[in-house]
Structure formats: C-alpha cells, structure tokens
Design an enzyme around this catalytic site. Structure first.
Site, short mmCIF file in Angstrom:
data_model
loop_
_atom_site.label_atom_id
_atom_site.label_comp_id
_atom_site.label_asym_id
_atom_site.label_seq_id
_atom_site.Cartn_x
_atom_site.Cartn_y
_atom_site.Cartn_z
N ASP A 86 -3.31 2.43 -5.76
CA ASP A 86 -2.11 2.44 -4.92
C ASP A 86 -1.98 1.25 -3.98
OD1 ASP A 86 -4.13 3.32 -3.06
OD2 ASP A 86 -2.49 4.08 -1.82
N GLU A 87 -2.77 0.22 -4.18
CA GLU A 87 -2.57 -0.94 -3.32
C GLU A 87 -2.95 -2.22 -4.05
OE1 GLU A 87 -5.38 -1.55 0.02
OE2 GLU A 87 -6.24 0.37 -0.57
N ASP B 102 0.86 -1.19 0.00
CA ASP B 102 0.00 0.00 0.00
C ASP B 102 0.89 1.24 0.00
OD1 ASP B 102 -2.15 1.72 0.29
OD2 ASP B 102 -2.33 1.39 2.46
MG MG Z 1 -2.35 3.93 0.27
#
Ligand code: MG
Length: 271
Positions: free
Chosen positions: A106-107, A11
């Site tokens: 983003d993860e 993350d």
């Molecule tokens: Mg994040």
C-alpha cells in the site's frame, strides 16, 4: 546543471481496514481491526481510524487491542482482496511513471520528475493520483511531495487520512531544521535518548556535529531516485502478518515513540 527531482511517497490510508469498510458498509464509522484471532496470539495488521482513537494500531497483539477498545470489530485478513486493490493502485502509479519503488502493498515512491501527464508540479501529479485512486478503488491515499524520498515519506505522514503535503525545494532546509533526531530512519527511542545525551537534539545536529556518522550517509542515500528494480516479491515480505507478532514488525521510518502517539509530528512546524 542538477535537476531537482520530484519525488512522491503515496501511502494508502489504513489500507486493509479501509478495504473492509469499503466492502462492508456495516463496518463504516466503526472501530475495526484487521488481523489475527485475539485468542490465538494474533496481531493487528491494520486498524481503522475509529480504532486508532483508542490506541489500536498495527503490530500490537490483537488481545491488547481488544482490551484497549472493547467494541473493536475484529476482521480476518483477506489478502486476495488487498492484493487486488493494491494491483489497481500500482497500475495507476505505473501509468504515470515507470519509476515506481514499492515499499509494501500500500505504499510506494514515485519519481515524477518526468511523468506521462506532462505535469510540471509534483503536487499536481499527487492530486491527480489521489483522485484516480479514489475513483478506481473507492479508497483514499495520502501523498507527500519533496525533492527526495526521505522527505517525501515524512510529508505523506504529515496529514492523514486523505492528505497532501508538499515540501518545496526552497523549504527543505527550513523543514530539516525543525525535525527531531528521531525522524531519522532507524533511530528509535533508545538511540534518540543517547543522542540527546550528547547534545544531538535535531536532525541537523547529526550533520553539523558528526559528519561521518553512518546516519548521515542514510540521509544522503535517501536522496536517490525511486528504484523501480526492487523485486516485487519483496513487497509481500513486508506485509504485516495477522498471525505472527515477530513478522508483524513492518518497516517504518517512524520511531516507536511516534507510532504509539507519545510523540507527535505536530510538535514540529508543518511545511
Ligand atoms: Mg498505509
């Protein structure tokens, strides 16, 4: 013989805000919120760690964020930049394993049980990934390593930013014993309160007392490996919109009580 999977959850830290601070040195060390106009019902899409100290966090109205932090620097979101950075990060992920399940820009989950680097330990893969991400993008990521997705996701949030937390297979039971019931995905403050009324305080109480609960099956399903077939388009639908409170409800395994800081994971012993 069952092979223990090595699952990573990676993350990026305060992703949009970190991209802005990377690209605009004058924003570094300052409270920054990426998102919509506070005068036009905009919402926070991402907050820098300096802003989070004031209680600013993603998905709250920007007007409220400005009240919480009068010196807040509001930055308009630039999704071209974030998608570029995201593409670089996912290229790194996919160079290590084809089993990458994106959750958002983003993860992602990665199944690194077998990996292109030939690393035997998930921790080693996570460390190398973090280094590669930093070198390629100038951004930091936090990673969790565990035998399943549920625990990997909890682990990645354990230490942020730039964290790396491992829950080894032999420590899973010990770790689960410590988790409160609201660590379970979808259990928010109201459900958690109801469960507590019934004497269900900890996650393991669900397992021991209510064997056929739907929540128990949620835990079981989370132990599946990463699903690389998840459509990429879905990652876009999970993007927090800077202009709409409604669409800003980003999926998260954390109950609201965690997100607003009134209850911290630090109340549990770390792995
Ligand atoms: Mg994040």
């Amino acid at each position: 013989m069952t092979t223990v999977r090595r699952i990573l959850h990676v993350d990026m830290d305060a992703f949009y805000a970190s991209v802005e601070q990377r690209d605009r040195p004058e924003l570094r060390g300052k409270p920054v919120a990426v998102g919509g106009d506070p005068n036009k019902r905009g919402v926070v899409a991402a907050a820098s760690y300096e802003a989070r100290v004031f209680g600013v966090r993603s998905a709250i109205p920007m007007a409220r964020a400005v009240r919480l932090c009068p010196n807040l620097i509001v930055v308009r979101a630039d999704f071209h930049k974030y998608r570029d950075a995201s593409r670089q990060v996912f290229e790194i992920f996919r160079s290590v394993t084809p089993l990458v399940e994106p959750l958002s820009l983003d993860e992602a989950y990665l199944d690194v049980t077998e990996n292109a680097w030939g690393e035997l330990l998930g921790k080693a893969v996570a460390q190398r990934l973090k280094t590669a991400i930093r070198e390629k993008t100038g951004l930091t990521a936090s990673a969790g390593v565990a035998p399943n997705k549920f625990l990997a996701k909890i682990a990645s949030a354990w230490k942020k930013p730039d964290g790396l937390t491992v829950i080894a297979p032999e420590r899973v039971e010990h770790f689960l014993q410590k988790l409160p019931v609201d660590a379970l995905w979808g259990v928010g403050p109201v459900t958690a309160a109801r469960l507590r009324e019934r004497g269900i305080e900890r996650l393991v109480d669900v397992r021991s007392g209510c064997g056929n609960w739907r929540t128990a099956s949620t835990i079981a399903s989370s132990s599946r490996t990463a699903r690389p077939s998840r459509p990429a388009a879905r990652t876009r639908t999970r993007t927090t919109s800077p202009t709409s409170t409604r669409s800003a409800r980003k999926w998260t395994p954390w109950p609201a009580t965690r997100r607003n800081g009134s209850r911290s994971t630090s109340s549990c012993a770390g792995p």
